[in-house]
Design an enzyme around this catalytic site. Sequence first.
Site, PDB file in Angstrom:
ATOM      1  N   GLU A 109       0.822  -1.208   0.000  1.00  0.00           N
ATOM      2  CA  GLU A 109       0.000   0.000   0.000  1.00  0.00           C
ATOM      3  C   GLU A 109       0.848   1.245   0.000  1.00  0.00           C
ATOM      4  O   GLU A 109       1.896   1.291   0.628  1.00  0.00           O
ATOM      5  CB  GLU A 109      -0.788   0.084   1.301  1.00  0.00           C
ATOM      6  CG  GLU A 109      -1.686  -1.059   1.559  1.00  0.00           C
ATOM      7  CD  GLU A 109      -2.388  -0.886   2.904  1.00  0.00           C
ATOM      8  OE1 GLU A 109      -3.115  -1.785   3.277  1.00  0.00           O
ATOM      9  OE2 GLU A 109      -2.189   0.145   3.565  1.00  0.00           O
ATOM     10  N   CYS A 124       2.913   8.428   1.544  1.00  0.00           N
ATOM     11  CA  CYS A 124       3.203   7.531   2.666  1.00  0.00           C
ATOM     12  C   CYS A 124       3.561   6.173   2.062  1.00  0.00           C
ATOM     13  O   CYS A 124       2.767   5.589   1.334  1.00  0.00           O
ATOM     14  CB  CYS A 124       1.960   7.431   3.550  1.00  0.00           C
ATOM     15  SG  CYS A 124       2.127   6.224   4.875  1.00  0.00           S
ATOM     16  N   CYS A 131       3.927  -6.896   8.708  1.00  0.00           N
ATOM     17  CA  CYS A 131       4.813  -6.307   9.709  1.00  0.00           C
ATOM     18  C   CYS A 131       5.012  -7.308  10.841  1.00  0.00           C
ATOM     19  O   CYS A 131       4.081  -8.032  11.200  1.00  0.00           O
ATOM     20  CB  CYS A 131       4.205  -5.011  10.261  1.00  0.00           C
ATOM     21  SG  CYS A 131       5.303  -4.150  11.427  1.00  0.00           S
ATOM     22  N   CYS A 135       2.064  -4.632  16.908  1.00  0.00           N
ATOM     23  CA  CYS A 135       1.344  -3.622  17.692  1.00  0.00           C
ATOM     24  C   CYS A 135      -0.138  -4.006  17.691  1.00  0.00           C
ATOM     25  O   CYS A 135      -0.712  -4.267  16.618  1.00  0.00           O
ATOM     26  CB  CYS A 135       1.551  -2.226  17.106  1.00  0.00           C
ATOM     27  SG  CYS A 135       3.299  -1.762  17.076  1.00  0.00           S
ATOM     28  N   CYS A 138      -2.922  -2.353  15.286  1.00  0.00           N
ATOM     29  CA  CYS A 138      -2.569  -2.063  13.887  1.00  0.00           C
ATOM     30  C   CYS A 138      -2.954  -3.212  12.960  1.00  0.00           C
ATOM     31  O   CYS A 138      -2.748  -4.388  13.302  1.00  0.00           O
ATOM     32  CB  CYS A 138      -1.062  -1.791  13.811  1.00  0.00           C
ATOM     33  SG  CYS A 138      -0.463  -1.505  12.138  1.00  0.00           S
ATOM     34  N   CYS A 355      -2.620   2.104   8.083  1.00  0.00           N
ATOM     35  CA  CYS A 355      -1.692   1.021   7.744  1.00  0.00           C
ATOM     36  C   CYS A 355      -2.346  -0.338   7.581  1.00  0.00           C
ATOM     37  O   CYS A 355      -2.984  -0.820   8.497  1.00  0.00           O
ATOM     38  CB  CYS A 355      -0.722   0.785   8.893  1.00  0.00           C
ATOM     39  SG  CYS A 355       0.274   2.133   9.288  1.00  0.00           S
TER      40      CYS A 355
HETATM   41  N1  SAH Z   1       6.451   0.436  11.904  1.00  0.00           N
HETATM   42  C1  SAH Z   1       6.607   1.857  11.876  1.00  0.00           C
HETATM   43  C2  SAH Z   1       5.957   2.562  10.716  1.00  0.00           C
HETATM   44  C3  SAH Z   1       4.590   2.151  10.239  1.00  0.00           C
HETATM   45  S1  SAH Z   1       3.166   2.554  11.175  1.00  0.00           S
HETATM   46  C4  SAH Z   1       6.148   2.449  13.193  1.00  0.00           C
HETATM   47  O1  SAH Z   1       5.745   1.693  14.072  1.00  0.00           O
HETATM   48  O2  SAH Z   1       6.258   3.644  13.370  1.00  0.00           O
HETATM   49  C5  SAH Z   1       3.034   4.315  11.153  1.00  0.00           C
HETATM   50  C6  SAH Z   1       2.270   4.856  12.360  1.00  0.00           C
HETATM   51  O3  SAH Z   1       0.854   4.597  12.261  1.00  0.00           O
HETATM   52  C7  SAH Z   1       2.721   4.224  13.665  1.00  0.00           C
HETATM   53  O4  SAH Z   1       2.835   5.211  14.658  1.00  0.00           O
HETATM   54  C8  SAH Z   1       1.570   3.281  13.953  1.00  0.00           C
HETATM   55  O5  SAH Z   1       1.530   2.907  15.292  1.00  0.00           O
HETATM   56  C9  SAH Z   1       0.379   4.073  13.484  1.00  0.00           C
HETATM   57  N2  SAH Z   1      -0.843   3.289  13.272  1.00  0.00           N
HETATM   58  C10 SAH Z   1      -0.967   1.998  12.935  1.00  0.00           C
HETATM   59  N3  SAH Z   1      -2.264   1.630  12.859  1.00  0.00           N
HETATM   60  C11 SAH Z   1      -2.992   2.728  13.131  1.00  0.00           C
HETATM   61  C12 SAH Z   1      -4.401   2.988  13.208  1.00  0.00           C
HETATM   62  N4  SAH Z   1      -5.294   2.057  12.956  1.00  0.00           N
HETATM   63  N5  SAH Z   1      -4.790   4.250  13.538  1.00  0.00           N
HETATM   64  C13 SAH Z   1      -3.881   5.214  13.769  1.00  0.00           C
HETATM   65  N6  SAH Z   1      -2.555   5.024  13.704  1.00  0.00           N
HETATM   66  C14 SAH Z   1      -2.104   3.793  13.405  1.00  0.00           C
END
Ligand code: SAH
Length: 379
Positions: A109, A124, A131, A135, A138, A355
């Site tokens: 994406e 982006c 991944c 987390c 996510c 993401c």
């Molecule tokens: N792995 C890296 C980069 C990708 S995620 C990182 O962890 O920073 C980019 C950002 O989007 C991260 O801060 C992540 O925690 C956040 N993110 C992921 N899913 C999300 C969601 N559903 N709503 C808001 N932010 C989200």
Amino acid sequence: MQGEGPVGIEGGVAVEAASRRPLFAASADELRAWVAASGHKPYRVKQIQQWALHRRARSFADMSDVPLDLRKKLDAEWTLFATELAYRGVADDGTDKLLLRCRDGRNIECVLMGEPGGTRRTVCISTQVGCGMGCVFCASGLKGVERNLTSAEIFDQVLQAQNLLPPGESVSHIVVMGMGESLANLDALLVALDRVCSPADGLGMSQRRVTISTVGLPEKIRKLAAQDRQYHLAVSLHAPTEALRDELVPVNEKIGLAAVLEAADDYFRITGRQVTYEYVLLGGVNDRREHARALGKLLKGRKSHVNLIPYNPVAGLPFRRPEPEDVRRFVADVESYGVSLTIRRTKGRSIDAACGQLRRRFEDRARDETEPVAIGGPS
Ligand code: SAH
């Protein structure tokens, strides 16, 4: 060059031959050597790059001032892109969500965002398929990591997005905040970003307009700091205490909050670039007064900035957006510690722009239904 050459172009989409390499998988030096070995003058390299990078060629056939035999040779040995645009969803706010299909059939994406009436055009980009960080809120990590993207696949996202902009417009900023843990694929990312930022052989973007977001891998943060680059670093903190971060960002159990902050401090010390801390606000989970105060205490005195991200809900996950009054209170509480803070506006909600959400929906739909999902299809 429809149908020309041993591989051919059908409907603007390259029919892949496993042996053809994406053009930007080669370094500029490699390409120069290849053009020389093909018996052509060095300035042809510049022409080819101009077409690919700035003149929006869709195929080698478009490169009308490149000699026909060189175009044929290019088409026989290279592909112009590393990925193919499989889907494009345009949201009401102008956000473009792109799904790009890699040569192995995997989907990645990227999102193109623009301020209404503004000149900022941010892309982006993703660094991995899936991944491995896990987390809990996510969508990208739900099925783990499948593989790292190649540098050509990372670069391609910027190029494909730029090619969709109106004539004369170009991408102004890059955020490495798509799928994947950016620093888990640092080597390929650096090669791709070098190409993005190269004035001679790339898109000539300023390094200062690139933000790399990481879950916070200390050794990789230091490695990045040692590169003599000017990239902006964003660290996904999401919790101000060890216990809560262990819960939300499971890799924290192995790393620890203190090690993440120390590495970020080192990044600032070495590069002189202020670090951003990202904090996804999950309603009722990490948006309480005690969290705001703990965050304020943690970052007080650090040369840093907090980016608050109201959660973008993911189907099947038990998290919700925070209440607006809780966000306001959270901001005021953190600011009372002298910590600067911004709230990130949510973009592209109608097209699953968080993401991993689009890929997930796209792949679920492709499995459930036999009908193909078309480019420019409904969001
Ligand atoms: N792995 C890296 C980069 C990708 S995620 C990182 O962890 O920073 C980019 C950002 O989007 C991260 O801060 C992540 O925690 C956040 N993110 C992921 N899913 C999300 C969601 N559903 N709503 C808001 N932010 C989200």
